[in-house]
Write a protein that holds these residues in place. Structure first.
Motif: not given
Length: 69
Positions: A1-8
């Motif tokens: 999981m990318s940081e952007i996905d986790e952030y969202e």
């Protein structure tokens, strides 16, 4: 999981937690105004609200970038 996905995901979770916290606040106020409640019921709602507040705080902290001082 990318940081952007986790952030969202964290932002979405935060929005849900805040909405639930607000809903509980309204429910507690309505319950008190009705005068038709038992103390245990009110205590449980208030405890759930505090748990949500802690979860909101933790989620907000997870969204802040790590800053090395």
């Amino acid at each position: 999981m990318s940081e952007i996905d986790e952030y969202e995901q964290l932002k979405t979770r935060l929005a849900h937690l805040k909405a639930e916290h607000s809903d509980l606040d309204l429910a507690i106020d309505a319950l008190i105004l009705s005068g038709n409640y038992n103390t245990l019921q009110l205590q449980r709602l208030k405890k759930r609200k505090l748990v949500l507040k802690d979860q909101i705080f933790s989620t907000e902290n997870a969204l802040l970038p790590d800053i090395i001082a």
